[in-house]
Design an enzyme around this catalytic site. Structure first.
Site, PDB file in Angstrom:
ATOM      1  N   GLU A 289       0.729  -1.295   0.126  1.00  0.00           N
ATOM      2  CA  GLU A 289       0.001  -0.039   0.038  1.00  0.00           C
ATOM      3  C   GLU A 289       1.002   1.326   0.152  1.00  0.00           C
ATOM      4  OE1 GLU A 289      -2.790  -0.574   3.220  1.00  0.00           O
ATOM      5  OE2 GLU A 289      -3.851  -2.056   2.365  1.00  0.00           O
TER       6      GLU A 289
ATOM      7  N   ASN B 201       2.524  -5.102  -3.129  1.00  0.00           N
ATOM      8  CA  ASN B 201       0.844  -5.294  -3.051  1.00  0.00           C
ATOM      9  C   ASN B 201       0.181  -4.177  -2.652  1.00  0.00           C
ATOM     10  OD1 ASN B 201      -0.769  -7.937  -2.562  1.00  0.00           O
ATOM     11  ND2 ASN B 201      -0.844  -7.055  -0.262  1.00  0.00           N
TER      12      ASN B 201
ATOM     13  N   HIS C  91      -9.985  -6.613  -2.593  1.00  0.00           N
ATOM     14  CA  HIS C  91     -11.280  -6.418  -1.683  1.00  0.00           C
ATOM     15  C   HIS C  91     -12.456  -5.640  -2.484  1.00  0.00           C
ATOM     16  CE1 HIS C  91      -8.856  -7.607   1.632  1.00  0.00           C
ATOM     17  NE2 HIS C  91      -7.900  -6.603   1.290  1.00  0.00           N
TER      18      HIS C  91
ATOM     19  N   GLU D 239      -5.630 -11.173  -1.399  1.00  0.00           N
ATOM     20  CA  GLU D 239      -6.628 -10.702  -0.235  1.00  0.00           C
ATOM     21  C   GLU D 239      -8.046 -10.898  -0.679  1.00  0.00           C
ATOM     22  OE1 GLU D 239      -5.340  -7.297   2.248  1.00  0.00           O
ATOM     23  OE2 GLU D 239      -3.182  -7.870   1.909  1.00  0.00           O
TER      24      GLU D 239
ATOM     25  N   ASP E  14     -11.766 -10.794  -1.112  1.00  0.00           N
ATOM     26  CA  ASP E  14     -13.245 -11.039  -0.502  1.00  0.00           C
ATOM     27  C   ASP E  14     -14.002 -10.084  -1.449  1.00  0.00           C
ATOM     28  OD1 ASP E  14     -12.356  -8.505   0.513  1.00  0.00           O
ATOM     29  OD2 ASP E  14     -11.950  -9.321   2.578  1.00  0.00           O
TER      30      ASP E  14
HETATM   31  C1  XIL Z   1      -6.365  -6.538   8.210  1.00  0.00           C
HETATM   32  C2  XIL Z   1      -6.788  -7.629   8.980  1.00  0.00           C
HETATM   33  O1  XIL Z   1      -7.519  -8.601   8.149  1.00  0.00           O
HETATM   34  C3  XIL Z   1      -7.333  -7.197  10.267  1.00  0.00           C
HETATM   35  O2  XIL Z   1      -7.704  -8.095  10.904  1.00  0.00           O
HETATM   36  C4  XIL Z   1      -6.517  -6.195  10.848  1.00  0.00           C
HETATM   37  O3  XIL Z   1      -7.534  -5.524  11.751  1.00  0.00           O
HETATM   38  C5  XIL Z   1      -6.396  -5.099   9.822  1.00  0.00           C
HETATM   39  O4  XIL Z   1      -5.686  -5.603   8.674  1.00  0.00           O
HETATM   40  N1  XIL Z   1      -4.850  -4.807   3.383  1.00  0.00           N
HETATM   41  C6  XIL Z   1      -4.053  -5.779   3.986  1.00  0.00           C
HETATM   42  C7  XIL Z   1      -4.190  -6.508   5.130  1.00  0.00           C
HETATM   43  O5  XIL Z   1      -2.577  -5.762   3.326  1.00  0.00           O
HETATM   44  O6  XIL Z   1      -3.038  -6.689   5.895  1.00  0.00           O
HETATM   45  C8  XIL Z   1      -5.320  -6.069   6.069  1.00  0.00           C
HETATM   46  O7  XIL Z   1      -5.668  -6.890   7.066  1.00  0.00           O
HETATM   47  C9  XIL Z   1      -6.430  -5.616   5.132  1.00  0.00           C
HETATM   48  C10 XIL Z   1      -6.222  -4.571   3.951  1.00  0.00           C
END
Ligand code: XIL
Length: 473
Positions: free
Chosen positions: A169, A211, A248, A277, A279
């Site tokens: 990020e 990422n 996401h 990641e 979802d």
């Molecule tokens: C999130 C986790 O799922 C949570 O449990 C935590 O509180 C915050 O981080 N981007 C990322 C992940 O790279 O590490 C994040 O994970 C979600 C967004």
């Protein structure tokens, strides 16, 4: 060209009969362009096995706190062949106070994932930073702390990680400019490059990824910022192996229509693409269709090597209210699960056989040291060789490989040559006294002809740095 399917675990695709092999052979070239239809006989019954049919992995984020939940571990063991620690490898978890590393929870996940592969997440990020790190100041100081963190964590897991999210990020939404955080503000634009160079030296076997979220749309400014960074790294030989699309999705941030084209444009730069990641909020067939769309897009892109969902059951999700995962709160398979499984079983292009990432060529020849004449057999001795890992104006990182002679040793000390104006600012895997570096308790014993490494960061020039002596006892 052969289209025989390589499974992520190194085994060939299971259950291929002669007829299937023939079809795949004939389709070998076309297979790079279009999904390859596999016969129904090859359909697998778990996400990991189905992804393996086309040489990919299917992973999930895992939380150490849930490893005592047998429903959770049951699904984990059965369905997934890649694991990411949801929070336990992050910076605040692994280095809560400076240079004091803790791996207890991350190790629990790694142990629970025995037989599966691991994605490391994440080394350099603006979020989940311990207080001491967020208040670092001065470029040399901040760079040293960043490198020390990378070396500490990657060193602990050396050889065990499939891919690391080295930098997470780093760009702003909308504009694609650099995010303002401690790394950018204290070190400046070069921090990403420094992080990747340090990471390559720390574990040359791990793929190194950048990422981010909201880099799913092929034309978004943020996507293009990451694209341009990767292109620049490739052109200049800065080590980078993959781009991670967090992916996401929800109604405000839907799966873009050019998602597949986007993965293709990253892949065309010569890097792997991983969905890291995933979802997708929603329910029923709408959610199932969106999941299928994402999986099918990956399967078409040969260098899309795998997919990770960000949790197992809806109730495990960081966005639980959006029910964005493949299993409901009771661990039952949802419609989205079935659509993903079906899409994986339909097969896809085959990722290129994985070759270990290439290590950056040392920029300074190694200097090997006395003894020039081998000591008599049985005499404890050692030699050291220095290699520059990365260098920049005003500084460098390097490693020294200490190799025992024909007898095992139980302690070593290396004398370094440092030209005037060059000094060591930070050293790991050894203890520094003046210009001498001695072994620590855990790396002092080296078997006959075996070797260990220590590393350091220096200010000034790396030219002329070398090993003057190595003494063993
Ligand atoms: C999130 C986790 O799922 C949570 O449990 C935590 O509180 C915050 O981080 N981007 C990322 C992940 O790279 O590490 C994040 O994970 C979600 C967004």
């Amino acid at each position: 060209m052969s289209a025989v399917l390589e499974r992520p675990d190194g085994r060939r695709g299971a259950g291929m009969n002669g007829g299937t092999k023939l079809v795949l052979g004939a389709l070998g070239v076309i297979g790079l362009l279009a999904p390859v239809a596999l016969s129904a006989a090859n359909a697998a019954t778990t996400l990991g096995d189905s992804a393996a049919l086309s040489g990919r992995y299917f992973g999930t984020a895992v939380s150490a706190g849930k490893l005592s939940d047998s429903t959770y571990t049951g699904i984990l063991g059965r369905e997934f062949n890649m694991v990411t620690a949801e929070n336990e490898m992050k910076i605040d978890a692994t280095e809560p106070s400076q240079n004091s590393f803790t791996f207890t929870n991350a190790d629990r996940i790694v142990n629970a994932a025995a037989g599966k592969r691991i994605r490391g997440h994440t080394l350099v990020w603006h979020s989940q930073l311990p207080g001491w790190m967020n208040s670092l100041s001065g470029s040399a100081n901040t760079l040293a702390a960043m490198n020390n963190h990378i070396n500490g964590v990657m060193g602990h897991y050396k050889g065990k990680i499939y891919a690391w999210d080295v930098v997470n990020e780093a760009f702003n939404d909308g504009s694609g400019t650099r995010r303002s955080d401690v790394w950018q503000n204290q070190i400046g634009d070069s921090y990403i490059e420094q992080a990747f160079r340090t990471a390559r030296a720390a574990d040359p076997a791990a793929k190194l990824c950048i990422n981010d979220y909201n880099i799913d749309d092929a034309t978004a400014a943020k996507t293009l910022a990451v694209y341009n960074l990767v292109k620049d790294f490739k052109a200049r030989g800065v080590p980078i192996d993959c781009v991670g699309l967090q992916s996401h999705f929800n109604s405000g941030s839907p799966v873009p229509s050019n998602y597949q084209a986007n993965m293709q444009q990253f892949a065309a730069l010569g890097v792997d693409v991983q969905i890291t990641e995933l979802d997708i909020e929603g329910s029923g067939s709408a959610q199932a269709d969106n999941y299928a769309k994402v999986v099918k897009a990956c399967l078409v892109v040969a260098r899309c090597t795998g997919i990770t969902v960000w949790g197992i059951r809806d109730s495990d999700s960081w966005r639980a209210s959006g029910t964005p995962l493949l299993f409901d709160g009771n661990g039952n398979k949802k419609a989205a699960y079935t659509s993903v499984l079906d899409a994986l079983n339909a097969g896809g292009t085959t990722p290129p056989t994985t070759t270990p990432p290439t290590t950056t060529a040392p920029t300074t020849p190694s200097a090997t040291v006395p003894p020039t004449t081998a000591p008599p057999a049985g005499t404890k001795s050692c030699s050291g060789a220095f290699t520059v890992s990365s260098s920049w104006t005003g500084g460098f990182t390097g490693t020294v490989k200490v190799t025992a002679g024909s007898a095992a040793i139980s302690k070593w000390t290396v004398g370094l040559t440092l030209p005037s104006g060059t000094s060591i600012t930070n050293l790991w895997n050894g203890t520094l006294s003046g210009t001498s570096v001695s072994s620590l308790s855990w790396n002092s014993s080296v078997p006959a002809s075996g070797s260990v490494e220590f590393g350091f960061q220096g200010s000034g020039s790396a030219t002329g740095v070398g090993v003057a002596s190595c003494t063993a006892s």
